[in-house]
Design an enzyme around this catalytic site. Sequence first.
Site, PDB file in Angstrom:
ATOM      1  N   SER A 162      -9.612  -0.415   7.478  1.00 58.26           N
ATOM      2  CA  SER A 162      -9.122  -0.310   6.096  1.00 58.26           C
ATOM      3  C   SER A 162      -8.516  -1.570   5.505  1.00 58.26           C
ATOM      4  O   SER A 162      -8.261  -1.606   4.310  1.00 58.26           O
ATOM      5  CB  SER A 162      -8.093   0.810   5.989  1.00 58.26           C
ATOM      6  OG  SER A 162      -8.770   2.014   5.809  1.00 58.26           O
ATOM      7  N   LYS A 210       0.848  -1.202   0.000  1.00 61.17           N
ATOM      8  CA  LYS A 210       0.000   0.000   0.000  1.00 61.17           C
ATOM      9  C   LYS A 210       0.883   1.252   0.000  1.00 61.17           C
ATOM     10  O   LYS A 210       1.896   1.296   0.698  1.00 61.17           O
ATOM     11  CB  LYS A 210      -0.890  -0.023   1.250  1.00 61.17           C
ATOM     12  CG  LYS A 210      -1.874   1.129   1.371  1.00 61.17           C
ATOM     13  CD  LYS A 210      -2.769   0.948   2.601  1.00 61.17           C
ATOM     14  CE  LYS A 210      -3.743   2.078   2.794  1.00 61.17           C
ATOM     15  NZ  LYS A 210      -4.599   1.882   3.982  1.00 61.17           N
ATOM     16  N   SER A 262      -9.692   2.011   3.257  1.00 63.20           N
ATOM     17  CA  SER A 262      -8.887   2.788   2.346  1.00 63.20           C
ATOM     18  C   SER A 262      -7.922   1.961   1.495  1.00 63.20           C
ATOM     19  O   SER A 262      -7.396   2.464   0.506  1.00 63.20           O
ATOM     20  CB  SER A 262      -8.054   3.807   3.147  1.00 63.20           C
ATOM     21  OG  SER A 262      -7.141   3.132   4.006  1.00 63.20           O
TER      22      SER A 262
HETATM   23  N1  GLN Z   1     -12.754   4.327   6.988  1.00 66.09           N
HETATM   24  C1  GLN Z   1     -12.011   4.755   8.132  1.00 66.09           C
HETATM   25  C2  GLN Z   1     -11.592   6.196   7.989  1.00 66.09           C
HETATM   26  O1  GLN Z   1     -11.895   6.776   7.009  1.00 66.09           O
HETATM   27  C3  GLN Z   1     -10.849   3.873   8.387  1.00 66.09           C
HETATM   28  C4  GLN Z   1      -9.681   4.130   7.532  1.00 66.09           C
HETATM   29  C5  GLN Z   1      -8.519   3.248   7.835  1.00 66.09           C
HETATM   30  O2  GLN Z   1      -8.653   2.227   8.518  1.00 66.09           O
HETATM   31  N2  GLN Z   1      -7.370   3.648   7.368  1.00 66.09           N
HETATM   32  O3  GLN Z   1     -10.978   6.767   8.819  1.00 66.09           O
END
Ligand code: GLN
Length: 495
Positions: free
Chosen positions: A172, A73, A148
């Site tokens: 994420s 990532k 994400s």
């Molecule tokens: N969807 C969550 C956020 O927007 C988690 C994102 C993540 O785990 N990086 O913060």
Amino acid sequence: MIRNLHNKIINKEITSEKLTLDYFDAIGKKDKDIFAYLSLTKELALEQAKKVDEKIARGEEIGILEGIPGAIKDVLCMEGVRTTAGSKILDNYIAPYDATAVKKLKEAGAVILGKTNCDEFAMGSSTENSAYGPTKNPHDLSRVPGGSSGGSAAAVAADEAVWALATDTGGSIRQPASLCGVVGLKPTYGRVSRYGLMAMASSFDQIGPFAKTVEDAAIILSEISGRDDMDATSAHSSGKRYEDYLTGEVKGMKIGIVKEYFDSLSEDMKKAMESVVESYKKMGAEIKEIQLPHSKYSLAVYYIIQPCEVSSNLARFDGIKYGLRMDDEKDTDMADLGGLDGTPRTLLETYLDTRKYGLGAEVKRRIMLGTYALSSGYYEAYYIRAQKVRALIKKDYERVFNEVDVILTPTTTAPAFKLGEKVDDPLQMYLEDIFTVTANITGVPAISVPAGTIKVEDKNLPVGFQLMGKWFDEENLLRAADAFEKSKCKNQNAK
Ligand code: GLN
């Protein structure tokens, strides 16, 4: 899958170079549509693969991950490689060193194909917040892969990588795993060093793998876990190989379920989850109803503490140290900033311009929310109160983990949604995290495992279920997850 490929490499049925080239071929064919990758590291990958092949030719032994291609990532630093975090502000940023997890994978001989797309600085649940455009769900290109870490999940789901490394701050890894039909593991907070990860919300962030099977996820975890002096929160793992704990047995294991979570689901989702519970019962696990009364505050707690940490962590992106710098008058609209044509630019103007042009809307929203919640007069009412509720949520988990070995929940409320469907409605997007954030708030390890598919329109879309384990008890968490996967395989073979 990794074990199979490993056997093929050591039996000389395939070379690592050929395997790597096959994956680049797949990327060449599919990634125009899916857009899982932001950059490819082909030269390095082939160099890594050749090293493994030379070892084999010399008759040397190789490790299980040696020569197996995967992806990283783009929030994780990789030496000499562009690392954007999905943001324009780091468009031209070349990382000067490897994140510890990346370094460990390199040392294990893994082949790295490239860097994967993600929501900007890992904020989002659909990968639509990437400044470079969204990744598409390989099961239906009109739908999101989740986020994400959508690029990493889609790469594995579309066979554009065997494994992928990602990060999970509120879900994420697990949410995109559920939406793409792959396995996604968030280890215990502290299990994996965060050194070299672009910090987003440091008290929640954790690095973990995507893979096709639980065993593959366990193999990656074995390689990346352990104490690192560069991250004071990292813990010793005493060199455990997590894949050695996958016995396929769950007899007598106590699995907790929260009845209200199941009641809140659509009929299709409920059916999918109930069939998972039935499988565990058949395998001899004991299902126990549990109560987690404070978990209903998890999302609210997360969306106060997370922006607070973001507002502090992202202050470093100011145009001076990293990436983009807007210090040229022609780059910008001076009138907007109160500057005058022809006057020398001030440091403040550089800061403001760089952040104005370099950061996207969601990132700015979080910075503003966090700055507000931390400001004098509001700090006690928001940040401190949220921390107190966080402690209560953790207490619930401590109590429940005296009664059960793992907790089973859905990972998401539904399968993948359409691109564009939630992008203008932040609250709907935040609700994607409803079942996943609690593991980050408490720090427990959690995994999403494919549960089956649900028919939506004319497509069968995957959904996952989530297991959460006790702190630093990845062994039992992975054992439970693997047992389900094995039982499903058996059922399919029997059909
Ligand atoms: N969807 C969550 C956020 O927007 C988690 C994102 C993540 O785990 N990086 O913060």
